[in-house]
Design a protein around this motif. Structure first.
Motif, PDB file in Angstrom:
ATOM      1  N   PHE A 735      16.960 -25.500 -21.496  1.00  0.00           N
ATOM      2  CA  PHE A 735      16.496 -26.818 -21.075  1.00  0.00           C
ATOM      3  C   PHE A 735      15.120 -26.661 -20.440  1.00  0.00           C
ATOM      4  CE2 PHE A 735      18.025 -25.072 -17.217  1.00  0.00           C
ATOM      5  CZ  PHE A 735      17.525 -25.804 -16.140  1.00  0.00           C
ATOM      6  N   GLU A 742      13.691 -36.335 -15.150  1.00  0.00           N
ATOM      7  CA  GLU A 742      14.834 -35.535 -15.593  1.00  0.00           C
ATOM      8  C   GLU A 742      14.420 -34.560 -16.688  1.00  0.00           C
ATOM      9  OE1 GLU A 742      14.833 -39.024 -18.441  1.00  0.00           O
ATOM     10  OE2 GLU A 742      14.336 -38.642 -16.326  1.00  0.00           O
ATOM     11  N   SER A 744      14.660 -32.104 -20.182  1.00  0.00           N
ATOM     12  CA  SER A 744      15.084 -32.279 -21.569  1.00  0.00           C
ATOM     13  C   SER A 744      15.985 -31.105 -21.935  1.00  0.00           C
ATOM     14  CB  SER A 744      13.879 -32.333 -22.499  1.00  0.00           C
ATOM     15  OG  SER A 744      13.154 -31.110 -22.441  1.00  0.00           O
ATOM     16  N   PHE A 745      16.933 -31.343 -22.847  1.00  0.00           N
ATOM     17  CA  PHE A 745      17.912 -30.322 -23.237  1.00  0.00           C
ATOM     18  C   PHE A 745      17.798 -30.052 -24.722  1.00  0.00           C
ATOM     19  CE2 PHE A 745      19.760 -33.000 -19.871  1.00  0.00           C
ATOM     20  CZ  PHE A 745      19.822 -32.063 -18.854  1.00  0.00           C
ATOM     21  N   GLU A 750      23.312 -30.686 -26.001  1.00  0.00           N
ATOM     22  CA  GLU A 750      23.635 -32.075 -25.684  1.00  0.00           C
ATOM     23  C   GLU A 750      24.681 -32.624 -26.651  1.00  0.00           C
ATOM     24  OE1 GLU A 750      21.221 -36.199 -24.653  1.00  0.00           O
ATOM     25  OE2 GLU A 750      20.176 -34.270 -24.640  1.00  0.00           O
ATOM     26  N   ARG A 755      25.046 -35.520 -22.308  1.00  0.00           N
ATOM     27  CA  ARG A 755      23.895 -35.458 -21.416  1.00  0.00           C
ATOM     28  C   ARG A 755      24.297 -35.512 -19.943  1.00  0.00           C
ATOM     29  NH1 ARG A 755      18.638 -35.665 -22.000  1.00  0.00           N
ATOM     30  NH2 ARG A 755      17.295 -36.561 -20.378  1.00  0.00           N
ATOM     31  N   TYR A 756      25.357 -36.231 -19.628  1.00  0.00           N
ATOM     32  CA  TYR A 756      25.688 -36.499 -18.228  1.00  0.00           C
ATOM     33  C   TYR A 756      25.975 -35.224 -17.439  1.00  0.00           C
ATOM     34  CZ  TYR A 756      28.513 -38.023 -14.243  1.00  0.00           C
ATOM     35  OH  TYR A 756      29.039 -38.199 -12.990  1.00  0.00           O
ATOM     36  N   LEU A 758      25.403 -32.112 -18.259  1.00  0.00           N
ATOM     37  CA  LEU A 758      24.241 -31.214 -18.284  1.00  0.00           C
ATOM     38  C   LEU A 758      23.200 -31.654 -17.255  1.00  0.00           C
ATOM     39  CD1 LEU A 758      23.690 -30.663 -22.133  1.00  0.00           C
ATOM     40  CD2 LEU A 758      24.691 -29.055 -20.495  1.00  0.00           C
ATOM     41  N   LEU A 759      23.017 -32.967 -17.132  1.00  0.00           N
ATOM     42  CA  LEU A 759      22.030 -33.481 -16.189  1.00  0.00           C
ATOM     43  C   LEU A 759      22.429 -33.173 -14.752  1.00  0.00           C
ATOM     44  CD1 LEU A 759      19.374 -35.059 -16.231  1.00  0.00           C
ATOM     45  CD2 LEU A 759      20.711 -37.164 -16.047  1.00  0.00           C
ATOM     46  N   GLU A 801      20.352 -40.494 -14.594  1.00  0.00           N
ATOM     47  CA  GLU A 801      21.726 -40.013 -14.377  1.00  0.00           C
ATOM     48  C   GLU A 801      22.731 -41.149 -14.515  1.00  0.00           C
ATOM     49  OE1 GLU A 801      25.340 -39.056 -11.977  1.00  0.00           O
ATOM     50  OE2 GLU A 801      23.901 -40.700 -11.736  1.00  0.00           O
ATOM     51  N   ALA A 804      23.080 -42.007 -18.162  1.00  0.00           N
ATOM     52  CA  ALA A 804      23.876 -40.971 -18.829  1.00  0.00           C
ATOM     53  C   ALA A 804      25.351 -41.116 -18.460  1.00  0.00           C
ATOM     54  CB  ALA A 804      23.360 -39.593 -18.443  1.00  0.00           C
ATOM     55  N   TRP A 808      28.481 -41.620 -20.910  1.00  0.00           N
ATOM     56  CA  TRP A 808      29.560 -40.627 -20.824  1.00  0.00           C
ATOM     57  C   TRP A 808      30.901 -41.292 -20.539  1.00  0.00           C
ATOM     58  CZ3 TRP A 808      32.559 -39.159 -16.503  1.00  0.00           C
ATOM     59  CH2 TRP A 808      33.299 -37.980 -16.638  1.00  0.00           C
TER      60      TRP A 808
END
Length: 966
Positions: A735, A742, A744-745, A750, A755-756, A758-759, A801, A804, A808
């Motif tokens: 990432f 935030e 990027s992945f 992802e 994304r949630y 991971l964030l 977040e 995301a 999620w």
């Protein structure tokens, strides 16, 4: 109607006033097994009922868990009454065959019945179909009502009869076809009389005066009913084995005594048995005897709680990686098994790969409990045929169990000839009968994947066999945190049924989110209370780590006990470092490696300058293959690769090599690879992979999985390490942090994790100190990422977040709802008193391993294929040995090569593989190859599956190049 019985020459002769012997003729004509399914001669219906009852007696005496016998005694009315009631109930399963709907199905049998004076209209029988299991449910309702049974007792008993072929119908499903005008059940009084007489004679032969004397005193829970249903199916299947229960078509030759002789011989020949039986609670010193080492403090805590619980319940053990949770769980299982009368154990692992070493460990453990028990352990997963230890146990077993002991589907077809048994081999594995389809969990001791328990929570055919195989045991599940939201629906459903059955359960995890712990406890307690949802109960958060949360049913409210202790080893101060993966990263031009891979290579060059062992974990196979190629160019033979697209032999061999080089068996420091070793792996190295590395580089993953990966770092004490990597350090990549917004992945991560999470994990890396104390900080880190608080998230990330999270949460809700149609009980049905209608909307067909896995794992089933080469003229193994596709079956060494070349294709190719790949002609009748598709690699080395080009490289494994032009 009261029927008199006279016994002549050990057999049955019926005497009824004004019958003129006609009832004798009719009972002597009703057939239960046709000549084609009873060794060449029909088996009369009364004979099959008595055979099944006699088998049930052996199940009671030699198989049932003590706790199962205990609750059956209570249901039947007191100590000593359960055995007779159980035997009667098992024998009654086929009473519905005493109807024209069934008796008309075999021409020879039908002719004999009609000659005895029992008739029907063939034209009327053609107006619909009425299965004998449902006919039995209707007949039992009528007979027991006439006998004066309480309606509440009748309502739970009839579904066991009506569902003994695997599906529980609703009450309305018992009705015969309306267009048949009563002919399916028997329209005249002759049929009613012979049906009453059949039940009365069978009942009296079992020692009861009349059906009224059999009436139970209690209504068992639905979980107990389901358990009992599975045992009825088990008794029926054994008593339907034509080799041991050949037909008897002479009424005076039939008796319970003869049936008992047949059942005894069959039980002995089949080698069936239970588990460890009723054992004393082990002495405090037993752990040393079982595992050759004293228990650690956390292990002592687990066993202490197992001794303290006043009744069977749920234990959740949370402890660091490498703490010895599994040994603690086995010790606890032995304690609660002895205390509460469980008769074996099921150990469920997260993957097939983790189940294999556990199989070895469990065999050693039970062998020390009682010599010989090691042979009663079954390995239960789709790839067990590749396990060398399992293969060696079965090498003399001959044909597959389903060839010898199939299921019973009389309403589908008749007239099949007998199956010839091979010579009985010396048995070194569980009885072959247990190893057939749907029966594996009935084995006394089972090691498999968690899927086996999840299957037992599905509304599928013969689910009662799976439940029966679990509820008499202690259930141990490892790595329960690995269950995603979809799988968790089945896990919670399974725990509900186990809770209602009061089955002891031990769950293990190193990184369990607090919310998941609460869900698991509440699911079990809801089942124990027979409620849809558990009443509000305080479940305290553990105050230390390792810890144990125990829960059981109590009055007036459930009881929960939480205990904590300290780990056996001091914390590691693990350095946390982020290696940003951006397009601006330096790369070596012209080498075909991505910027992120080049950065990893340069970092390894620096950190391993004095040698050492490193683990690089990538989130996708493609990424692992690319990384391996790049590192191989730079570090040569020091680099190894392990992932899920290696064929079975390569994967097993490389896993074994990794454990030899980096695992506990490596021995002293002098055995460590020199000067260095770099293992590139996917999530296979994430859990239950006991290796020790000096340096970890990993793609970003949700924090619980990240911590699992960190568990491979400096895992073993007293290992000398080179100076640059003497302190434990994890480098997290995959990432790209971006200033004031935030990160990027990478796309692959992802796609897998969303994304949630991971964030929030990336936010943890942003806000936490650069050192984590492992393991003591593990619960805190997991709770932070999986909690609801957003106050610690960087201010500039919070909007992203929340967005995301919304995506999620929607996906989580949808995945949870996707599971609902397949759960054993729908929402709102858990408080029903009986099994009637459980299978409404269920699949009426059996499911293979691949489809079952997809059912409980929320995804399109992936496909396995055997890699085969073709040079344009002939087929050969990957090693070049010629394959004869017709004629004799392949020799053992060639079979090993073929099975060893099994590889799992990416799920994206599933549909194309199902359509395009098939068996080779010579495999269709081979017991181990007949379910295996062949992936044929032409001379070019590149095959086409769908729109993808597929090849197999000895170093890289399966390489898939997708057509990206569309």
């Amino acid at each position: 109607m009261r029927t008199g019985i006279r016994l002549l020459s050990g057999g049955l002769v019926v005497s009824v006033e004004h019958s003129d012997g006609q009832l004798n003729l009719q009972l002597g004509a009703l057939w239960g097994k046709s000549a084609g399914k009873a060794g060449g001669r029909p088996n009369l219906l009364i004979s099959h009922l008595l055979d099944t009852a006699a088998v049930a007696e052996h199940i009671w005496d030699h198989y049932l868990a003590p706790r199962t016998r205990s609750w059956l005694d209570r249901v039947a009315g007191g100590v000593g009454r359960g055995r007779g009631f159980f035997s009667w109930l098992c024998g009654m399963h086929d009473c519905g065959k005493a109807t024209p709907a069934f008796q008309s199905m075999d021409d020879a049998g039908a002719a004999a019945v009609r000659r005895a004076g029992l008739g029907w209209s063939p034209r009327m029988l053609e107006k619909g179909r009425w299965r004998h299991d449902r006919a039995g449910g209707r007949l039992v309702r009528e007979v027991l009502a006439t006998a004066g049974w309480d309606g509440e007792q009748i309502e739970w008993v009839w579904p066991l009869i009506a569902g003994h072929h695997g599906l529980f119908p609703p009450l309305a499903g018992l009705r015969p076809p309306k267009a048949g005008l009563g002919h399916h059940q028997g329209k005249d009084q002759q049929w009613a009389r012979v049906q009453d007489a059949l039940v009365q004679i069978f009942t009296e032969e079992l020692g009861f005066d009349a059906p009224s004397a059999v009436e139970p005193h209690r209504v068992p829970t639905r979980a107990q009913q389901l358990h009992l249903s599975g045992l009825i199916v088990m008794a029926d299947w054994i008593a339907s084995n034509e080799q041991h229960f050949k037909g008897i078509n002479d009424l005076p030759s039939i008796s319970l005594a003869r049936a008992r002789d047949r059942a005894s011989a069959a039980w002995s020949a089949l080698g069936l048995r239970g588990g460890w039986g009723m054992r004393p609670v082990p002495e405090p010193t037993f752990f040393q005897d079982r595992f050759d080492e004293p228990p650690r403090e956390s292990q002592m805590l687990v066993m202490q709680v197992a001794r303290q619980m006043p009744q069977p319940g749920l234990m959740i053990v949370e402890a660091p990686m490498g703490e010895g949770k599994t040994k603690a769980a086995l010790g606890a299982a032995e304690i609660v098994g002895a205390r509460f009368g469980a008769d074996g154990v099921f150990v469920g692992m997260p993957t097939q790969a983790t189940a294999d070493p556990m199989f070895t460990q469990v065999r050693k453990w039970v062998e020390r409990i009682e010599p010989g028990l090691g042979a009663e352990v079954a390995l239960l997963h789709g790839k067990r045929r590749f396990n060398k230890e399992w293969q060696s146990l079965l090498e003399d077993a001959g044909q597959t169990p389903d060839d010898l002991y199939g299921t019973i589907e009389e309403d589908v077809q008749y007239g099949m000839g007998p199956v010839e048994l091979c010579d009985e081999p010396e048995r070194r594995a569980p009885a072959e009968w247990f190893l057939g389809a749907k029966r594996g969990l009935l084995t006394p001791f089972v090691v498999g994947t968690i899927d086996q328990l999840l299957f037992a929570a599905t509304r599928t055919k013969h689910v009662m066999l799976r439940v029966a195989g679990l509820t008499g045991k202690v259930v141990v599940l490892d790595e329960v945190h690995a269950a995603d939201v979809y799988m968790s629906q089945f896990l919670a459903e399974g725990l509900w049924w186990l809770g209602q059955a009061r089955t002891p359960v031990v769950l293990l995890s190193a990184t369990l989110p607090p919310g998941q712990r609460q869900t698991l406890v509440k699911a079990y307690l809801a089942g124990a209370a027979s409620r849809e949802d558990v009443p509000d109960v305080a479940i305290p958060e553990p105050q230390g780590y390792p810890n144990v949360t125990a829960a059981w049913h109590g009055e007036p409210e459930p009881k929960v006990l939480v205990r904590s202790t300290s780990s056996w080893r001091a914390d590691l101060a693990v350095g946390i470092e982020v290696l940003a993966e951006t397009e601006q990263a330096t790369t070596a031009q012209g080498r075909g490696e991505s910027p992120g891979t080049a950065a990893v290579a340069e970092l390894l060059d620096t950190r391993l300058r004095e040698g050492g062992c490193a683990l690089v974990i990538r989130n996708t196979v493609d990424r692992a293959q690319e990384t391996y190629q790049a590192l191989r160019r730079r570090f040569g033979q020091d680099v190894r690769l392990l992932h899920g697209r290696l064929h079975a032999a390569h994967r097993a061999g490389r896993t074994e090599q990794a454990l030899d080089l980096l695992g506990p068996r490596a021995g002293g420091a002098g055995d460590r690879p020199r000067p260095r070793l770099i293992l590139v792996a996917t999530q296979l190295a994430e859990q239950s992979f006991d290796v020790d590395v000096d340096l970890l580089i990993t793609d970003l993953a949700p924090v619980d999985l990240l911590l699992q990966r960190i568990g491979r770092l400096h895992r073993h004490a007293q290992v000398p390490r080179p100076a640059p990597i003497r302190a434990p350090r994890v480098v997290i990549t995959g990432f790209a942090p971006v200033e004031r917004q935030e990160p990027s992945f990478i796309v692959g991560s992802e796609a897998i994790y969303g994304r949630y999470l991971l964030l929030r994990t990336a936010a943890l890396l942003e806000t936490q100190p650069t050192k984590w104390s492992i393991p003591s900080q593990v619960p805190e880190l997991v709770a932070r990422v999986y909690g609801d608080d957003v106050g610690w998230i960087p201010q500039t990330w919070r909007s992203a977040e929340r967005k995301a999270y919304a995506r999620w949460a929607k996906v989580q809700q949808q995945r949870a709802e996707n599971a609902q149609p397949f759960l054993l009980s729908r929402f709102g049905e858990h408080e029903r008193p009986t099994l009637a209608g459980v299978h409404i909307g269920a699949s009426k067909e059996g499911l293979g391993d691949e489809k079952f896995q997809a059912l409980v794992r929320d995804g399109e089933p992936s496909i396995e294929a055997i890699l085969v080469r073709h040079d344009g003229a002939r087929f050969s193994t990957l090693q070049g040995r010629r394959i004869a596709v017709t004629g004799e079956e392949p020799p053992p060494e060639l079979l090993d090569e073929l099975l060893g070349a099994t590889v799992r294709l990416p799920s994206s190719l599933t549909r194309s593989a199902e359509q395009e790949l098939s068996l080779l002609d010579g495999w269709r009748d081979h017991p181990w190859l007949r379910h295996s598709r062949a992936l044929i690699i032409p001379e070019s080395g590149i095959a086409t599956v769908g729109e993808a080009q597929v090849s197999y490289d000895e170093s890289l494994g399966l390489v898939v190049r997708r057509n990206r032009t569309r």
